[in-house]
Structure formats: C-alpha cells, structure tokens
Design an enzyme around this catalytic site. Sequence first.
Site, PDB file in Angstrom:
ATOM      1  N   GLU A  41       0.824  -1.206   0.000  1.00 25.21           N
ATOM      2  CA  GLU A  41       0.000   0.000   0.000  1.00 25.21           C
ATOM      3  C   GLU A  41       0.863   1.262   0.000  1.00 25.21           C
ATOM      4  O   GLU A  41       0.538   2.247  -0.682  1.00 25.21           O
ATOM      5  CB  GLU A  41      -0.949   0.005   1.202  1.00 25.21           C
ATOM      6  CG  GLU A  41      -2.117  -0.954   1.075  1.00 25.21           C
ATOM      7  CD  GLU A  41      -3.023  -0.624  -0.104  1.00 25.21           C
ATOM      8  OE1 GLU A  41      -3.100   0.555  -0.491  1.00 25.21           O
ATOM      9  OE2 GLU A  41      -3.644  -1.558  -0.640  1.00 25.21           O
ATOM     10  N   TYR A 124      -6.421   6.924   4.156  1.00 28.64           N
ATOM     11  CA  TYR A 124      -6.626   5.864   3.155  1.00 28.64           C
ATOM     12  C   TYR A 124      -5.846   4.601   3.506  1.00 28.64           C
ATOM     13  O   TYR A 124      -6.384   3.489   3.497  1.00 28.64           O
ATOM     14  CB  TYR A 124      -6.222   6.335   1.754  1.00 28.64           C
ATOM     15  CG  TYR A 124      -6.040   5.147   0.837  1.00 28.64           C
ATOM     16  CD1 TYR A 124      -7.145   4.479   0.331  1.00 28.64           C
ATOM     17  CD2 TYR A 124      -4.764   4.633   0.568  1.00 28.64           C
ATOM     18  CE1 TYR A 124      -6.998   3.336  -0.441  1.00 28.64           C
ATOM     19  CE2 TYR A 124      -4.609   3.496  -0.198  1.00 28.64           C
ATOM     20  CZ  TYR A 124      -5.729   2.843  -0.696  1.00 28.64           C
ATOM     21  OH  TYR A 124      -5.569   1.703  -1.448  1.00 28.64           O
ATOM     22  N   ASP A 142      -9.779   5.022  -2.799  1.00 28.63           N
ATOM     23  CA  ASP A 142      -8.650   5.505  -3.587  1.00 28.63           C
ATOM     24  C   ASP A 142      -9.176   6.076  -4.891  1.00 28.63           C
ATOM     25  O   ASP A 142     -10.399   6.271  -5.064  1.00 28.63           O
ATOM     26  CB  ASP A 142      -7.629   4.384  -3.830  1.00 28.63           C
ATOM     27  CG  ASP A 142      -8.169   3.286  -4.758  1.00 28.63           C
ATOM     28  OD1 ASP A 142      -9.381   3.302  -5.097  1.00 28.63           O
ATOM     29  OD2 ASP A 142      -7.370   2.417  -5.162  1.00 28.63           O
ATOM     30  N   CYS A 194     -14.030  -0.218 -14.912  1.00 36.51           N
ATOM     31  CA  CYS A 194     -14.477   1.174 -14.816  1.00 36.51           C
ATOM     32  C   CYS A 194     -13.265   2.100 -14.932  1.00 36.51           C
ATOM     33  O   CYS A 194     -12.951   2.890 -14.043  1.00 36.51           O
ATOM     34  CB  CYS A 194     -15.209   1.388 -13.489  1.00 36.51           C
ATOM     35  SG  CYS A 194     -16.177   2.910 -13.417  1.00 36.51           S
ATOM     36  N   CYS A 201     -18.424  -0.657 -19.812  1.00 39.95           N
ATOM     37  CA  CYS A 201     -19.713  -0.709 -19.120  1.00 39.95           C
ATOM     38  C   CYS A 201     -20.503  -1.999 -19.378  1.00 39.95           C
ATOM     39  O   CYS A 201     -21.126  -2.527 -18.453  1.00 39.95           O
ATOM     40  CB  CYS A 201     -20.560   0.506 -19.484  1.00 39.95           C
ATOM     41  SG  CYS A 201     -19.865   2.076 -18.890  1.00 39.95           S
ATOM     42  N   CYS A 204     -19.623  -4.574 -16.808  1.00 41.47           N
ATOM     43  CA  CYS A 204     -19.547  -4.138 -15.420  1.00 41.47           C
ATOM     44  C   CYS A 204     -20.651  -4.797 -14.599  1.00 41.47           C
ATOM     45  O   CYS A 204     -21.830  -4.750 -14.996  1.00 41.47           O
ATOM     46  CB  CYS A 204     -19.681  -2.619 -15.327  1.00 41.47           C
ATOM     47  SG  CYS A 204     -19.657  -2.000 -13.624  1.00 41.47           S
TER      48      CYS A 204
END
Length: 363
Positions: A41, A124, A142, A194, A201, A204
């Site tokens: 991270e 975060y 994020d 996305c 799309c 998705c």
Amino acid sequence: MQQAPKVSPPLLKWYDKYRRVLPWRALPGQTPNPYAVWLSEVMLQQTTVAAVGPYYHAFLKRWPKVTDLAKAERDDVMSEWAGLGYYSRARNLYACAQAVVANHNGKFPETEAELLRLPGIGPYTAAAIAAIAFDQSTNVVDGNVERVMARLYRVQTPMPLGKTEIKQLAATQVPAKRGGDYAQALMDLGATVCTPRSPDCPHCPLRKMCQGYAVGDAAQYPKTLPKKARPIRYATVLVLQDKDGRYWMRQRPEKGLLAAMLEFPSSPWQEKAQDLPQALAGMGPALPAAQKWKILQPELRHVFTHFELRFTIAYARAGKKPDGLWLTADEARSKALPSLMNKVLNQTETQMTRGIRGAFTSV
C-alpha cells in the site's frame, strides 16, 4: 444524499470470478500478511502496479519481516527505494517499521484508529490495511473507488471538491462482512473495467444500478476542475569533479523536497532564470572555492508534481576541493540518488564522453 442499491452482492460475485492475482494479495483461503499489505500500500501510493512489482519483491527478499526492516540502515532502505520516487514514503516506511517493532511488538495493529497513529499512515492507508489485512469493514477510497462512485451516482461536484461527497456515498455501501474482499473488488473494478477512459460498461457487474450507465455519460465522471498551469522554477546545478573522476555531492536537509537525499549543490530554485554569476552569488557560503565554471548546454527540465524545474549544469574541475562527499558515478548511483540528480549525472557523463571542449560553453 443520493441512494443506490447495494453494490456488494454483484460486486463480490464478480470479484470471486475475476479478481486480479497480485504479488501482495492473499489467495482465496489464505490469511493475508499485514506486513506485505502495508508494504504494498505504501509503494502503490502514486505509483502503478507494474512499477511496484520488482521493488516489492526486492524489499521482501532483503527484509522478509517488519522486524528485519526496522533493523536496517536507513540509507540502505533509501537506496533500495531509488527509482520509485516520492522519497518521503521511504523515510516514513522505515520510521513506521521501527514504530511497529518498538510499540507493538512487531505486529501491526488491527484498527484504523491505531494504524493512524503510525508514521506515514494516513486515512486511506489505515483503512486499506484494516480492511485487506484484517477484514475490517472500513471505507477504503482511492482513485479507482472515487471513479466508480462518481459514475454510480453521477456526482456533479468536480474533483477535488467532490472528494468528501464521494467518500460519504462510498461509506453507505460498505458491507458488514467480507470488508477486505469488498475493498479490493472496488479497486479491481476501477482498474480493469471502470477505467478512466473508455470504461467497459457492458461487462460491469454494477451497470444495472449505475446512473452514469443509465444516462449514457459514465465516461464524463468524475468531473474535474480545469487544470492550473504548472509553475516553473529555475536553477543552476554545480557539478564539480576532481582529478580522479569523483563528484562533489552533499546531503539535502532532513525536511522538504528530496529530504536527506544526495544532490549536486545548486542555486536556490526560484521563479526567474539567472545567468551564472547571479546564480553563483545566490549560493552564498555553499559556494566552493573559486572554480573555472563552464555552462553545459542545453537547458534541461525535470517535472515534479507541483512544478517544473528548468536547470542549467555548471561544470568545473576541482582546484581546491571543498568539504563534502566525493563519490564516483557508480558510488553515487548505488545510494539513494533522486531521478533529478541522476539526470544531471547522466547528462554530464554523456557530454564528457563527447569531449568537454565541444560540449561546454565558457562564461
């Protein structure tokens, strides 16, 4: 606040089938390694997955546990980090490892609140570690998650002003169970489906509840404010070399841009360009004893996050050598040499190879 159907059921079903295989991600049925999650991270902040991979493996090979990293020399950590950029992350990484060992017996705390008390861990990162490493139901937001939520709700507030609204919307969707999988599923969805441009799309799992998809303008979100022109700063960088080919270098201050890293000394970085005499005069006591400086052409550029630096290299052979670090090119590169200074070194070596008389203009 706008509402939408719960996204976790279709999203988690999609994730179970299409989840990315990443070096730091536990496979289904495995227990996540908090040290690996934290390390990844921190490395992934403002850096791509592809760029992080080799560094992640190198760190784990050299320091397999947080206790190993805490015992390391800071200069070794900075050198191993060289090339990833944003070097404050490396300094915080080292400080955090020491804090985990000193204050938590070498084990990462499991809650957001405790994680936030560690050096270099912001909201975060604390939420991400708590979710991914400990399966807490935290609100991990994020850039990928912001994009998914902005399209799902057609958030009209442009970024970065819309961050608070988007985070509030995202909080309404966090499920009570499988918090770690949910957080990673949202990230995977943003990274693979996305996407910023040309979102896929039709494939998705959230398309039936996505307001952007329903209207047909999902790709327009998140909305952004017009970008401001990046400010320009100017400087002269001094490259002083002795008869043995070593370069005069020094360590930057412990705080600020490129803190505690090696540099070729330079004039102050300011808004107006200066000729060489002006630049040298501006260095004050940092200027070495009188040298016969020559200007290397052309002007070079280096882009930082918030400004662009345009700089000229002034080269000289050392007469009376000032105090400081005297390093060969290989020795400098083996240390934490920031990309700007590596650029200076490469340009100087290139011009030296071509021949100094043809490469420099005397002043």
